[in-house]
Motif scaffolding. Structure first.
Motif, PDB file in Angstrom:
ATOM      1  N   GLN A 127     -99.665   8.002  54.104  1.00 40.62           N
ATOM      2  CA  GLN A 127     -99.722   9.455  53.933  1.00 40.62           C
ATOM      3  C   GLN A 127     -98.591  10.096  54.720  1.00 40.62           C
ATOM      4  O   GLN A 127     -98.416   9.844  55.912  1.00 40.62           O
ATOM      5  CB  GLN A 127    -101.062  10.002  54.412  1.00 40.62           C
ATOM      6  N   ARG A 128     -97.824  10.927  54.037  1.00 39.60           N
ATOM      7  CA  ARG A 128     -96.680  11.600  54.651  1.00 39.60           C
ATOM      8  C   ARG A 128     -97.052  13.038  54.983  1.00 39.60           C
ATOM      9  O   ARG A 128     -97.676  13.723  54.188  1.00 39.60           O
ATOM     10  CB  ARG A 128     -95.491  11.604  53.687  1.00 39.60           C
ATOM     11  N   LEU A 129     -96.627  13.473  56.153  1.00 41.06           N
ATOM     12  CA  LEU A 129     -96.775  14.870  56.518  1.00 41.06           C
ATOM     13  C   LEU A 129     -95.526  15.625  56.097  1.00 41.06           C
ATOM     14  O   LEU A 129     -94.453  15.027  55.941  1.00 41.06           O
ATOM     15  CB  LEU A 129     -96.980  15.020  58.029  1.00 41.06           C
ATOM     16  N   ARG A 130     -95.669  16.910  55.920  1.00 42.10           N
ATOM     17  CA  ARG A 130     -94.495  17.739  55.652  1.00 42.10           C
ATOM     18  C   ARG A 130     -93.677  17.844  56.929  1.00 42.10           C
ATOM     19  O   ARG A 130     -94.235  18.067  58.015  1.00 42.10           O
ATOM     20  CB  ARG A 130     -94.927  19.118  55.184  1.00 42.10           C
ATOM     21  N   VAL A 131     -92.377  17.677  56.825  1.00 44.57           N
ATOM     22  CA  VAL A 131     -91.489  17.678  57.984  1.00 44.57           C
ATOM     23  C   VAL A 131     -90.395  18.719  57.797  1.00 44.57           C
ATOM     24  O   VAL A 131     -89.760  18.782  56.739  1.00 44.57           O
ATOM     25  CB  VAL A 131     -90.846  16.288  58.202  1.00 44.57           C
ATOM     26  N   GLU A 132     -90.191  19.532  58.829  1.00 44.91           N
ATOM     27  CA  GLU A 132     -89.057  20.440  58.869  1.00 44.91           C
ATOM     28  C   GLU A 132     -88.512  20.455  60.292  1.00 44.91           C
ATOM     29  O   GLU A 132     -89.231  20.147  61.251  1.00 44.91           O
ATOM     30  CB  GLU A 132     -89.457  21.859  58.426  1.00 44.91           C
ATOM     31  N   THR A 133     -87.238  20.782  60.418  1.00 43.21           N
ATOM     32  CA  THR A 133     -86.610  20.820  61.735  1.00 43.21           C
ATOM     33  C   THR A 133     -85.987  22.187  61.975  1.00 43.21           C
ATOM     34  O   THR A 133     -85.631  22.901  61.040  1.00 43.21           O
ATOM     35  CB  THR A 133     -85.521  19.741  61.875  1.00 43.21           C
ATOM     36  N   TYR A 134     -85.878  22.506  63.258  1.00 43.36           N
ATOM     37  CA  TYR A 134     -85.137  23.704  63.644  1.00 43.36           C
ATOM     38  C   TYR A 134     -84.428  23.415  64.959  1.00 43.36           C
ATOM     39  O   TYR A 134     -85.066  23.031  65.943  1.00 43.36           O
ATOM     40  CB  TYR A 134     -86.049  24.927  63.809  1.00 43.36           C
ATOM     41  N   ALA A 135     -83.112  23.576  64.959  1.00 49.32           N
ATOM     42  CA  ALA A 135     -82.289  23.414  66.165  1.00 49.32           C
ATOM     43  C   ALA A 135     -82.540  22.076  66.851  1.00 49.32           C
ATOM     44  O   ALA A 135     -82.555  21.995  68.078  1.00 49.32           O
ATOM     45  CB  ALA A 135     -82.529  24.573  67.134  1.00 49.32           C
ATOM     46  N   GLY A 136     -82.764  21.030  66.065  1.00 47.41           N
ATOM     47  CA  GLY A 136     -82.988  19.696  66.619  1.00 47.41           C
ATOM     48  C   GLY A 136     -84.433  19.366  66.898  1.00 47.41           C
ATOM     49  O   GLY A 136     -84.766  18.204  67.148  1.00 47.41           O
ATOM     50  N   LEU A 137     -85.331  20.352  66.865  1.00 44.44           N
ATOM     51  CA  LEU A 137     -86.755  20.110  67.087  1.00 44.44           C
ATOM     52  C   LEU A 137     -87.409  19.704  65.768  1.00 44.44           C
ATOM     53  O   LEU A 137     -87.162  20.312  64.727  1.00 44.44           O
ATOM     54  CB  LEU A 137     -87.422  21.359  67.641  1.00 44.44           C
ATOM     55  N   VAL A 138     -88.260  18.684  65.821  1.00 40.27           N
ATOM     56  CA  VAL A 138     -88.910  18.148  64.630  1.00 40.27           C
ATOM     57  C   VAL A 138     -90.364  18.611  64.615  1.00 40.27           C
ATOM     58  O   VAL A 138     -91.102  18.405  65.581  1.00 40.27           O
ATOM     59  CB  VAL A 138     -88.854  16.612  64.604  1.00 40.27           C
ATOM     60  N   PHE A 139     -90.766  19.239  63.509  1.00 41.51           N
ATOM     61  CA  PHE A 139     -92.131  19.733  63.353  1.00 41.51           C
ATOM     62  C   PHE A 139     -92.781  19.072  62.143  1.00 41.51           C
ATOM     63  O   PHE A 139     -92.108  18.734  61.165  1.00 41.51           O
ATOM     64  CB  PHE A 139     -92.138  21.252  63.134  1.00 41.51           C
ATOM     65  N   ALA A 140     -94.114  18.926  62.220  1.00 45.33           N
ATOM     66  CA  ALA A 140     -94.870  18.329  61.116  1.00 45.33           C
ATOM     67  C   ALA A 140     -96.084  19.191  60.803  1.00 45.33           C
ATOM     68  O   ALA A 140     -96.638  19.861  61.676  1.00 45.33           O
ATOM     69  CB  ALA A 140     -95.306  16.911  61.476  1.00 45.33           C
ATOM     70  N   HIS A 141     -96.501  19.148  59.537  1.00 46.87           N
ATOM     71  CA  HIS A 141     -97.659  19.912  59.069  1.00 46.87           C
ATOM     72  C   HIS A 141     -98.441  19.045  58.097  1.00 46.87           C
ATOM     73  O   HIS A 141     -97.851  18.352  57.262  1.00 46.87           O
ATOM     74  CB  HIS A 141     -97.179  21.191  58.376  1.00 46.87           C
TER      75      HIS A 141
END
Length: 428
Positions: A142-156
């Protein structure tokens, strides 16, 4: 509401939070904790690290979001993936290593189902036990949604969630300022100090922009540093030292106004004497302007930024929290340095980090002790209020519509609980 208010025992979570206080139940009630996992941590963006932790394909680390174990990995195409750390066959944990590099994928220790770095199912041993037309594409991790901002990695966990850009809102500008402490170099992770403290996660969240406690709880650190550093952090009566409540429960507290924007330097601020030997080492290889920029950035940015619910950008380091129980929180204090920067400057940043945040530092034991005391003290009367009214009488609103007051006030905490109430009640 007053400090003697009666709080409900029924699950009316909104009634536990007022403008100026919350009930101690929010620290103590295991049912509230269970709801927080489902309604906050599994329904918002969680930071899982920094891109520099995954420098090449095959780099990975493991962590938990709430109770859910995940793997963060960089695949062969250079993309960062966040995958549930659970085999699709019989549910076994795939990977127990905290981090690694140059791996080609992940293999279940139970029946050796193997997965690629992006979660695709690659192989099933003895496949003759399954139909010939088994669809492996439906059996990946199962994959989470991944987005980054300014080098920081976030998941949802929700693929249809609003974009990270929108969730961060006004905090984006502060993240951009935080990253300027790279002094012209990309920031990189230099290591992490991980520990567990016996207190509710929100107590730590509140602490990030709590300037009121700093000169009181951290007296031993203030007495141990050089006079210039102590003076730099003497913000108690500085009217420029303020806290802003931002969008979606985020907040920022300004401790060192002169260092909010490390890209700006009029050349008048004296460099601290403690760094004189480093200045001498850097001077032969760098122009004076670059030396100043590096040295001024050693302590990090002049503010602490909270990104609700699990991230703090705290002057010179990143803090990730994870609630493992109603009365226990895991922490990662992630030290930052300069990718490709001078070795001496990176070493100095590590020493500064260790002095306050490390296992033998001053700050982490101080903070952990008072967080633990809040948890134990709150048990005395779960219905008694936790007061969050400091500075409410002098709080103002910025032109952008954000509440703000002095750094010693509790604006940031009130902002976080506004978001908490919204998520726990679905009232927008």
């Amino acid at each position: 509401m007053t400090a003697d208010a009666e709080y409900p025992t029924a699950p009316d979570r909104g009634a536990l939070v007022a403008d100026d206080q919350v009930a101690a139940q929010v620290y103590l009630d295991p049912d509230i904790y269970e709801e927080e996992l489902e309604r906050i941590f599994y329904r918002t963006w969680n930071c899982v690290g920094h891109e520099s932790e995954f420098p090449e394909p095959g780099s990975f680390k493991t962590l938990e979001i709430g109770r859910r174990p995940v793997i963060v990995s960089r695949d062969r195409k250079g993309r960062i993936n966040v995958l549930l750390n659970r085999c699709r066959h019989r549910g076994a944990l795939l990977c127990e290593k905290p981090s690694g590099a140059m791996t080609s994928g992940f293999t279940c220790p139970y029946h050796s189902w193997s997965y690629a770095l992006d979660g695709r199912l690659r192989g099933i041993p003895y496949p003759e036990g399954y139909p010939e037309d088994i669809d492996k594409s439906r059996l990946g991790l199962q994959r989470l949604r991944v987005e980054t901002y300014a080098g920081l990695v976030f998941a949802h966990f929700d693929e249809d969630a609003a974009p990270l850009h929108d969730y961060l809102g006004a905090a984006r500008g502060w993240i951009d300022l935080f990253m300027k402490q790279g002094a012209g170099y990309p920031l990189k992770v230099q290591g992490a100090f991980k520990f567990r403290h016996r207190a509710n996660w929100k107590i730590q969240l509140e602490n990030v922009t709590d300037g009121y406690h700093f000169p009181l709880v951290h007296r031993s650190w203030m007495a141990n540093v050089d006079a210039e550093t102590a003076e730099m952090l003497s913000f108690m009566k500085d009217p420029r030292a303020v806290t802003y409540g931002l969008d979606n429960g985020h907040s920022v507290g300004i401790f060192v106004p002169e260092h909010v924007d490390l890209g700006e330097d009029d050349g008048t601020e004296p460099l601290q004497e403690r760094f004189a030997s480093l200045v001498a080492d850097l001077a032969p290889d760098l122009p004076p302007r670059d030396v100043r920029r590096l040295v001024r950035s050693l302590h990090g940015a002049g503010f602490n930024l909270t990104i609700f619910p699990n991230l703090a950008l705290s002057m010179g380091f990143i803090r990730l929290l994870n609630p493992v129980a109603v009365d226990a929180t895991d922490n990662a204090h992630i030290a930052l340095g300069y990718e490709g920067g001078p070795e001496g400057a990176n070493r100095e940043r590590l020493r500064i980090h260790e002095h306050f945040q490390g296992p033998f530092g001053f700050g982490t034991p101080d903070d952990s002790d008072v967080w633990d005391r809040v948890q134990r003290g709150a048990v005395a009367d779960p219905g008694m209020a936790i007061l969050l009214d400091r500075g409410l009488n002098r709080e103002q609103t910025s032109d952008e519509g954000h509440p703000w007051s002095h750094i010693t006030d509790e604006t940031g905490m009130r902002t976080a609980y506004t978001m908490w109430k919204r998520l726990m009640t679905d009232v927008h």
